[in-house]
Design an enzyme around this catalytic site. Structure first.
Site, PDB file in Angstrom:
ATOM      1  N   GLU A  34       0.851  -1.197   0.000  1.00 35.15           N
ATOM      2  CA  GLU A  34       0.000   0.000   0.000  1.00 35.15           C
ATOM      3  C   GLU A  34       0.883   1.243   0.000  1.00 35.15           C
ATOM      4  OE1 GLU A  34      -3.318   0.995  -0.250  1.00 35.15           O
ATOM      5  OE2 GLU A  34      -2.334   2.935  -0.104  1.00 35.15           O
ATOM      6  N   GLY A  64      -7.837   2.564   1.925  1.00 35.17           N
ATOM      7  CA  GLY A  64      -8.080   3.145   0.602  1.00 35.17           C
ATOM      8  C   GLY A  64      -9.123   4.240   0.560  1.00 35.17           C
ATOM      9  N   GLY A 114      -7.439   0.669  -7.290  1.00 32.97           N
ATOM     10  CA  GLY A 114      -8.517   1.641  -7.136  1.00 32.97           C
ATOM     11  C   GLY A 114      -8.496   2.805  -8.120  1.00 32.97           C
ATOM     12  N   SER A 115      -9.060   3.924  -7.676  1.00 36.73           N
ATOM     13  CA  SER A 115      -9.252   5.055  -8.590  1.00 36.73           C
ATOM     14  C   SER A 115      -9.112   6.383  -7.853  1.00 36.73           C
ATOM     15  CB  SER A 115     -10.653   4.964  -9.202  1.00 36.73           C
ATOM     16  OG  SER A 115     -11.628   5.042  -8.173  1.00 36.73           O
ATOM     17  N   GLY A 165     -24.424  15.054 -11.807  1.00 40.36           N
ATOM     18  CA  GLY A 165     -25.594  14.667 -11.005  1.00 40.36           C
ATOM     19  C   GLY A 165     -25.654  13.166 -10.798  1.00 40.36           C
ATOM     20  N   VAL A 225     -23.948   9.714  -8.456  1.00 37.71           N
ATOM     21  CA  VAL A 225     -24.018   9.359  -7.033  1.00 37.71           C
ATOM     22  C   VAL A 225     -23.273  10.367  -6.156  1.00 37.71           C
ATOM     23  CG1 VAL A 225     -23.458   7.595  -5.334  1.00 37.71           C
ATOM     24  CG2 VAL A 225     -24.151   6.919  -7.623  1.00 37.71           C
ATOM     25  N   GLU A 279     -25.840  19.059 -14.746  1.00 42.34           N
ATOM     26  CA  GLU A 279     -25.745  17.676 -15.249  1.00 42.34           C
ATOM     27  C   GLU A 279     -26.047  17.680 -16.751  1.00 42.34           C
ATOM     28  OE1 GLU A 279     -25.059  14.331 -14.355  1.00 42.34           O
ATOM     29  OE2 GLU A 279     -25.606  14.085 -16.463  1.00 42.34           O
ATOM     30  N   HIS A 288     -44.446  -5.440  11.638  1.00 46.48           N
ATOM     31  CA  HIS A 288     -45.125  -4.150  11.591  1.00 46.48           C
ATOM     32  C   HIS A 288     -44.862  -3.389  12.880  1.00 46.48           C
ATOM     33  CE1 HIS A 288     -48.211  -1.184  10.704  1.00 46.48           C
ATOM     34  NE2 HIS A 288     -48.634  -1.324  11.955  1.00 46.48           N
TER      35      HIS A 288
HETATM   36  P1  FAD Z   1      -9.436   1.820  -3.254  1.00 44.43           P
HETATM   37  O1  FAD Z   1     -10.296   1.798  -2.057  1.00 44.43           O
HETATM   38  O2  FAD Z   1      -9.336   3.070  -4.016  1.00 44.43           O
HETATM   39  O3  FAD Z   1      -8.006   1.325  -2.804  1.00 44.43           O
HETATM   40  C1  FAD Z   1      -6.915   1.318  -3.666  1.00 44.43           C
HETATM   41  C2  FAD Z   1      -5.653   1.445  -2.823  1.00 44.43           C
HETATM   42  O4  FAD Z   1      -4.541   1.159  -3.638  1.00 44.43           O
HETATM   43  C3  FAD Z   1      -5.445   2.840  -2.265  1.00 44.43           C
HETATM   44  O5  FAD Z   1      -5.247   2.756  -0.881  1.00 44.43           O
HETATM   45  C4  FAD Z   1      -4.206   3.336  -2.991  1.00 44.43           C
HETATM   46  O6  FAD Z   1      -3.397   4.179  -2.189  1.00 44.43           O
HETATM   47  C5  FAD Z   1      -3.486   2.037  -3.307  1.00 44.43           C
HETATM   48  N1  FAD Z   1      -2.595   2.069  -4.457  1.00 44.43           N
HETATM   49  C6  FAD Z   1      -2.864   2.567  -5.698  1.00 44.43           C
HETATM   50  N2  FAD Z   1      -1.811   2.340  -6.513  1.00 44.43           N
HETATM   51  C7  FAD Z   1      -0.884   1.696  -5.774  1.00 44.43           C
HETATM   52  C8  FAD Z   1       0.408   1.180  -6.063  1.00 44.43           C
HETATM   53  N3  FAD Z   1       0.945   1.232  -7.286  1.00 44.43           N
HETATM   54  N4  FAD Z   1       1.100   0.598  -5.063  1.00 44.43           N
HETATM   55  C9  FAD Z   1       0.583   0.494  -3.816  1.00 44.43           C
HETATM   56  N5  FAD Z   1      -0.641   0.955  -3.496  1.00 44.43           N
HETATM   57  C10 FAD Z   1      -1.358   1.530  -4.474  1.00 44.43           C
HETATM   58  N6  FAD Z   1     -18.738   2.780  -2.329  1.00 44.43           N
HETATM   59  C11 FAD Z   1     -19.705   2.151  -1.632  1.00 44.43           C
HETATM   60  O7  FAD Z   1     -19.877   0.943  -1.779  1.00 44.43           O
HETATM   61  N7  FAD Z   1     -20.512   2.829  -0.771  1.00 44.43           N
HETATM   62  C12 FAD Z   1     -20.383   4.164  -0.579  1.00 44.43           C
HETATM   63  O8  FAD Z   1     -21.115   4.755   0.206  1.00 44.43           O
HETATM   64  C13 FAD Z   1     -19.382   4.856  -1.303  1.00 44.43           C
HETATM   65  N8  FAD Z   1     -19.225   6.186  -1.149  1.00 44.43           N
HETATM   66  C14 FAD Z   1     -18.231   6.821  -1.832  1.00 44.43           C
HETATM   67  C15 FAD Z   1     -18.092   8.191  -1.674  1.00 44.43           C
HETATM   68  C16 FAD Z   1     -17.098   8.876  -2.352  1.00 44.43           C
HETATM   69  C17 FAD Z   1     -16.956  10.360  -2.174  1.00 44.43           C
HETATM   70  C18 FAD Z   1     -16.193   8.149  -3.184  1.00 44.43           C
HETATM   71  C19 FAD Z   1     -15.074   8.856  -3.903  1.00 44.43           C
HETATM   72  C20 FAD Z   1     -16.329   6.787  -3.359  1.00 44.43           C
HETATM   73  C21 FAD Z   1     -17.356   6.118  -2.688  1.00 44.43           C
HETATM   74  N9  FAD Z   1     -17.545   4.744  -2.853  1.00 44.43           N
HETATM   75  C22 FAD Z   1     -18.555   4.107  -2.174  1.00 44.43           C
HETATM   76  C23 FAD Z   1     -16.709   3.958  -3.764  1.00 44.43           C
HETATM   77  C24 FAD Z   1     -15.650   3.160  -2.990  1.00 44.43           C
HETATM   78  O9  FAD Z   1     -14.902   4.015  -2.182  1.00 44.43           O
HETATM   79  C25 FAD Z   1     -14.744   2.432  -3.970  1.00 44.43           C
HETATM   80  O10 FAD Z   1     -15.540   1.707  -4.883  1.00 44.43           O
HETATM   81  C26 FAD Z   1     -13.820   1.470  -3.244  1.00 44.43           C
HETATM   82  O11 FAD Z   1     -13.005   2.162  -2.343  1.00 44.43           O
HETATM   83  C27 FAD Z   1     -12.974   0.710  -4.261  1.00 44.43           C
HETATM   84  O12 FAD Z   1     -12.115  -0.149  -3.582  1.00 44.43           O
HETATM   85  P2  FAD Z   1     -10.753  -0.617  -4.269  1.00 44.43           P
HETATM   86  O13 FAD Z   1     -10.157  -1.592  -3.326  1.00 44.43           O
HETATM   87  O14 FAD Z   1     -10.993  -0.990  -5.665  1.00 44.43           O
HETATM   88  O15 FAD Z   1      -9.850   0.710  -4.345  1.00 44.43           O
END
Ligand code: FAD
Length: 472
Positions: A34, A40, A149-150, A186, A188, A208, A451
């Site tokens: 990480e 994340g 992730g993103s 507009g 999520v 939007e 209920h």
């Molecule tokens: P992430 O959680 O993004 O984790 C990826 C990790 O990889 C990060 O810690 C990053 O630092 C690390 N990383 C990246 N590249 C490298 C590398 N080369 N080497 C080492 N580490 C690296 N989802 C829900 O289900 N419910 C919700 O209510 C919700 N609310 C959200 C609200 C907001 C404002 C946002 C932005 C997102 C929300 N999401 C929600 C979406 C959710 O956060 C993501 O879908 C989820 O975190 C994705 O998980 P992941 O493991 O794919 O990636």
């Protein structure tokens, strides 16, 4: 070479750390890499901070709009302390963060801080590098899961400007409540932030480009959300495209030229502009191109067991181009680990993913929308029931919204569920189980719902499929 592992996971977000625990519990030797903080996006910049803020905005809004009518007299005007709000948010995050760190230790998962990358694949094993501040470590592993992730997308030519042009990342660390906020997008994230800022007193406008909010939801949900947001005086500029080249930022705020279908260009003014137009996947510089993985579409293509075209190389979560949801990332992490350790595994089924929006009212859905079912040429039956016919909704002080069940007309099997209303995100779980078990509307109508609960809406909506609802 520093060590040999059964599995190396790059990215310790929801997907990565869940996969790590699953693999460790199955006896694999696991390395989790990480670059920032375990947990994340979801823990530090997504689900958890937004939901903590939404709880606060909801309470503040209830105190302002309902307390007096409910016989609770409050002296003076309630105020929000942004400092305390941020402290509470940090405390919730910290507690969960400590929990993840504890779980890594408990499950004997080797966590390395640094930037992870695959450097080589020799046909059998993978070579993974961890770039740290002062050193570079090399590991050999039989399997790899990419879970990087993103991050918020920033359309060109926009640049972040402190307290003026921001994304969700900066918005979660505010030091003041803006008087007004324009939200680009507009979807999520846009709709959730619109809810927070409207409830804590900002004037909110959503721009939007499509002709409805939450464009991926059933059209009836978008219509109801539009009606409710308009009633709350959130300004909705639908069918509207912001001209980002013409953005003007001054000491007093931001002016955004907007072209609305059928109108001449006009300027939207606000103290700040929140960009909420989607997310960009972290797929570059982690060695995928060199391995021949096609990332030209901006995501990592995988099969239904999360495996890429290379045996032993998996991808999970946001980077796979499926729903960008934390529970999807975690679920896919479990599938990937099970696939590398077991012969019989349930594949990932996007139609069984519950999708949640934590606005007020909330939205939750699963399966096909009515429009998708029709497009697929399915013969359908629809049962819809409003929350105003559900006693529990009235006791809670909010009876906006409805639940809608879509069934296959030949088999009665439920193929889609769409809810807008109080606690919709808590309600969808029953329907997720129902869809996994291939429940029919008849079976849902036979289910005894206690209920008074909001769950009763499913019994009524299921009866409504045949026009037999009781309280509507
Ligand atoms: P992430 O959680 O993004 O984790 C990826 C990790 O990889 C990060 O810690 C990053 O630092 C690390 N990383 C990246 N590249 C490298 C590398 N080369 N080497 C080492 N580490 C690296 N989802 C829900 O289900 N419910 C919700 O209510 C919700 N609310 C959200 C609200 C907001 C404002 C946002 C932005 C997102 C929300 N999401 C929600 C979406 C959710 O956060 C993501 O879908 C989820 O975190 C994705 O998980 P992941 O493991 O794919 O990636």
């Amino acid at each position: 070479m520093d060590a040999f592992y059964d599995l190396a996971i790059i990215g310790g977000g929801t997907g990565g750390y869940t996969a790590a625990i699953r693999a460790a519990k199955k006896g694999l030797k696991v390395l989790l890499i990480e670059k920032d903080k375990l947990g994340g996006t979801c823990l530090h910049k997504g689900c958890i901070p937004t939901k903590t803020l939404l709880e606060c905005s909801s309470l503040f809004n209830k105190i302002n709009s309902l307390a007096s009518d409910w016989g609770i007299e409050i002296e003076g005007n309630p105020q929000i302390s942004v400092e305390k709000l941020m402290k509470r948010k940090e405390a919730v995050i910290h507690q969960l963060y400590q929990g993840i760190q504890y779980l890594m230790k408990k499950n004997k998962i080797q966590v390395e801080s640094g930037f992870g990358k695959i450097t080589k694949h020799d046909g059998r094993d993978f070579f993974v590098q961890v770039r740290k501040e002062k050193e570079v470590l090399e590991f050999k592993t039989s399997n790899v899961i990419i879970a990087t992730g993103s991050k918020p997308a920033l359309p060109s030519p926009l640049k972040l400007v402190r307290n003026k042009v921001v994304t969700s990342d900066q918005m979660l660390d505010m030091d003041d409540i803006p008087g007004s906020i324009a939200i680009l997008g507009g979807g999520v994230i846009g709709v959730e932030f619109a809810t927070i800022f409207h409830e804590i007193g900002s004037k909110v406008k959503i721009i939007e480009q499509q002709n409805r909010l939450l464009p991926f939801e059933d059209e009836d949900i978008s219509k109801e959300m539009k009606r409710i947001m308009t009633k709350k005086k959130i300004e909705l500029l639908l069918d509207s495209k912001a001209n980002l080249e013409g953005l003007n930022i001054s000491d007093t705020g931001v002016q955004i030229p907007v072209l609305r279908s059928g109108h001449t260009e006009f300027k939207v003014e606000a103290d700040l502009l929140l960009i909420a137009v989607g997310r960009t996947n972290n797929i570059k510089d982690i060695g995928l191109e060199q391995l021949g993985i096609d990332i030209s579409q901006g995501f990592v293509p995988v099969n239904e067991f999360q495996e890429t075209t290379i045996k032993g190389l998996y991808a999970i979560g946001d980077i796979t181009g499926s729903y960008q949801l934390a529970h999807v990332a975690a679920h896919q992490g479990i599938i990937a680990v099970d696939h590398m350790t077991e012969s019989e595994v349930h594949p990932y089924q996007p139609l069984l993913v519950p999708r949640c929006v934590y606005s007020h009212p909330q939205v939750a859905s699963i399966g096909l929308t009515e429009q998708e079912a029709i497009q697929k040429g399915l013969e359908i039956k629809v049962g819809k029931f409003p929350f105003k016919g559900i006693g529990r909704a009235l006791t809670l002080g909010n009876s906006d919204g409805f639940a809608k069940l879509i069934c296959d007309a030949r088999t009665d099997q439920i193929i889609g569920v769409h809810i807008i209303g109080t606690d919709a995100t808590e309600l969808i779980g029953e329907q997720a189980l129902g869809m996994l078990l291939e429940a029919t509307a008849w079976e849902v109508s036979l289910t005894i719902h206690p209920h008074p609960t909001l769950n009763e809406i499913f019994g009524e909506a299921a009866l409504a499929v045949e026009g037999q609802e009781i309280n509507g």
